[in-house]
Motif scaffolding. Structure first.
Motif, short mmCIF file in Angstrom:
data_model
loop_
_atom_site.label_atom_id
_atom_site.label_comp_id
_atom_site.label_asym_id
_atom_site.label_seq_id
_atom_site.Cartn_x
_atom_site.Cartn_y
_atom_site.Cartn_z
N UNK A 79 55.25 15.20 -1.47
CA UNK A 79 54.03 15.03 -2.26
C UNK A 79 53.87 13.59 -2.74
N UNK A 80 54.96 13.02 -3.23
CA UNK A 80 54.90 11.63 -3.70
C UNK A 80 54.96 10.69 -2.51
N UNK A 81 54.44 9.51 -2.69
CA UNK A 81 54.37 8.58 -1.56
C UNK A 81 54.41 7.14 -2.03
N UNK A 82 55.60 6.65 -2.27
CA UNK A 82 55.71 5.26 -2.71
C UNK A 82 55.43 4.27 -1.59
N UNK A 83 55.58 4.69 -0.35
CA UNK A 83 55.22 3.78 0.75
C UNK A 83 53.72 3.52 0.75
N UNK A 84 52.92 4.55 0.51
CA UNK A 84 51.46 4.35 0.43
C UNK A 84 51.12 3.47 -0.76
N UNK A 85 51.84 3.64 -1.86
CA UNK A 85 51.62 2.80 -3.04
C UNK A 85 51.91 1.33 -2.71
N UNK A 86 52.98 1.08 -1.99
CA UNK A 86 53.33 -0.30 -1.64
C UNK A 86 52.26 -0.92 -0.76
N UNK A 87 51.79 -0.18 0.23
CA UNK A 87 50.76 -0.70 1.13
C UNK A 87 49.46 -0.93 0.35
N UNK A 88 49.11 0.02 -0.50
CA UNK A 88 47.88 -0.12 -1.29
C UNK A 88 47.97 -1.31 -2.23
N UNK A 89 49.11 -1.50 -2.86
CA UNK A 89 49.30 -2.65 -3.76
C UNK A 89 49.17 -3.96 -3.00
N UNK A 90 49.76 -4.02 -1.81
CA UNK A 90 49.66 -5.23 -0.99
C UNK A 90 48.22 -5.45 -0.52
N UNK A 91 47.56 -4.36 -0.12
CA UNK A 91 46.18 -4.46 0.36
C UNK A 91 45.24 -4.94 -0.74
N UNK A 92 45.47 -4.48 -1.95
CA UNK A 92 44.64 -4.88 -3.08
C UNK A 92 45.10 -6.21 -3.67
N UNK A 93 46.21 -6.75 -3.16
CA UNK A 93 46.83 -7.97 -3.69
C UNK A 93 47.11 -7.84 -5.18
N UNK A 94 47.62 -6.68 -5.56
CA UNK A 94 47.92 -6.39 -6.96
C UNK A 94 49.37 -5.91 -7.09
N UNK A 95 50.28 -6.85 -7.15
CA UNK A 95 51.69 -6.50 -7.30
C UNK A 95 51.93 -5.70 -8.58
N UNK A 96 51.21 -6.04 -9.64
CA UNK A 96 51.40 -5.34 -10.91
C UNK A 96 51.03 -3.86 -10.79
N UNK A 97 50.13 -3.52 -9.89
CA UNK A 97 49.69 -2.13 -9.69
C UNK A 97 50.87 -1.26 -9.28
N UNK A 98 51.61 -1.73 -8.29
CA UNK A 98 52.79 -0.99 -7.85
C UNK A 98 53.89 -0.97 -8.89
N UNK A 99 54.13 -2.12 -9.52
CA UNK A 99 55.18 -2.20 -10.53
C UNK A 99 54.87 -1.31 -11.73
N UNK A 100 53.62 -1.31 -12.17
CA UNK A 100 53.23 -0.47 -13.31
C UNK A 100 53.37 1.01 -12.97
N UNK A 101 53.05 1.37 -11.73
CA UNK A 101 53.18 2.77 -11.32
C UNK A 101 54.64 3.20 -11.32
N UNK A 102 55.54 2.33 -10.89
CA UNK A 102 56.96 2.65 -10.89
C UNK A 102 57.45 2.83 -12.33
N UNK A 103 57.03 1.97 -13.24
CA UNK A 103 57.44 2.08 -14.64
C UNK A 103 56.89 3.36 -15.26
#
Length: 122
Positions: A79-103
């Protein structure tokens, strides 16, 4: 030792979790946009935390271990998908997006463990 039953359990649980995520993506992607993947991951982390907390209170048994493999590793892992989160964060050029989601996901998992343990920290 991991048995073939354990592997099959994780496989089918993962298929169910992945199908649930795909269904939510199809149903809600237009409404939630890029917030959907982090939301799925945080909800999944919370649910895994609850499962872990409940499992910590249970006696050790093969049945409980298999349930944890099916639901935790399989269903919620799919159900969870951190790989999609990483790709989405890179695509949006928002590193903080992925980091905030992990936190936030880590905090959600901690809260889930606390709830699963019946409010006890350890």
């Amino acid at each position: 030792m991991v048995s073939w039953r354990d592997l099959v359990s994780v496989f089918f649980g993962g298929a169910l979790g992945t199908a649930a995520r795909a269904g939510l993506t199809l149903a809600l992607a237009d409404d939630l946009g890029p917030a959907l993947v982090p939301l799925i991951n945080v909800v999944g982390a919370f649910a895994i935390g609850i499962l872990f907390g409940i499992r910590a209170r249970m006696p050790m048994s093969t049945r409980a271990q298999r349930a944890q493999l099916f639901f935790g590793t399989g269903v919620l892992g799919g159900f969870t998908t951190y790989s999609a989160l990483a790709v989405e964060s890179a695509d949006l050029s928002l590193l903080w997006w992925g980091a905030a989601t992990v936190v936030v996901g880590t905090l959600a998992a901690w809260l889930g463990v606390l709830i699963g343990r019946g409010g006890r920290v350890a």
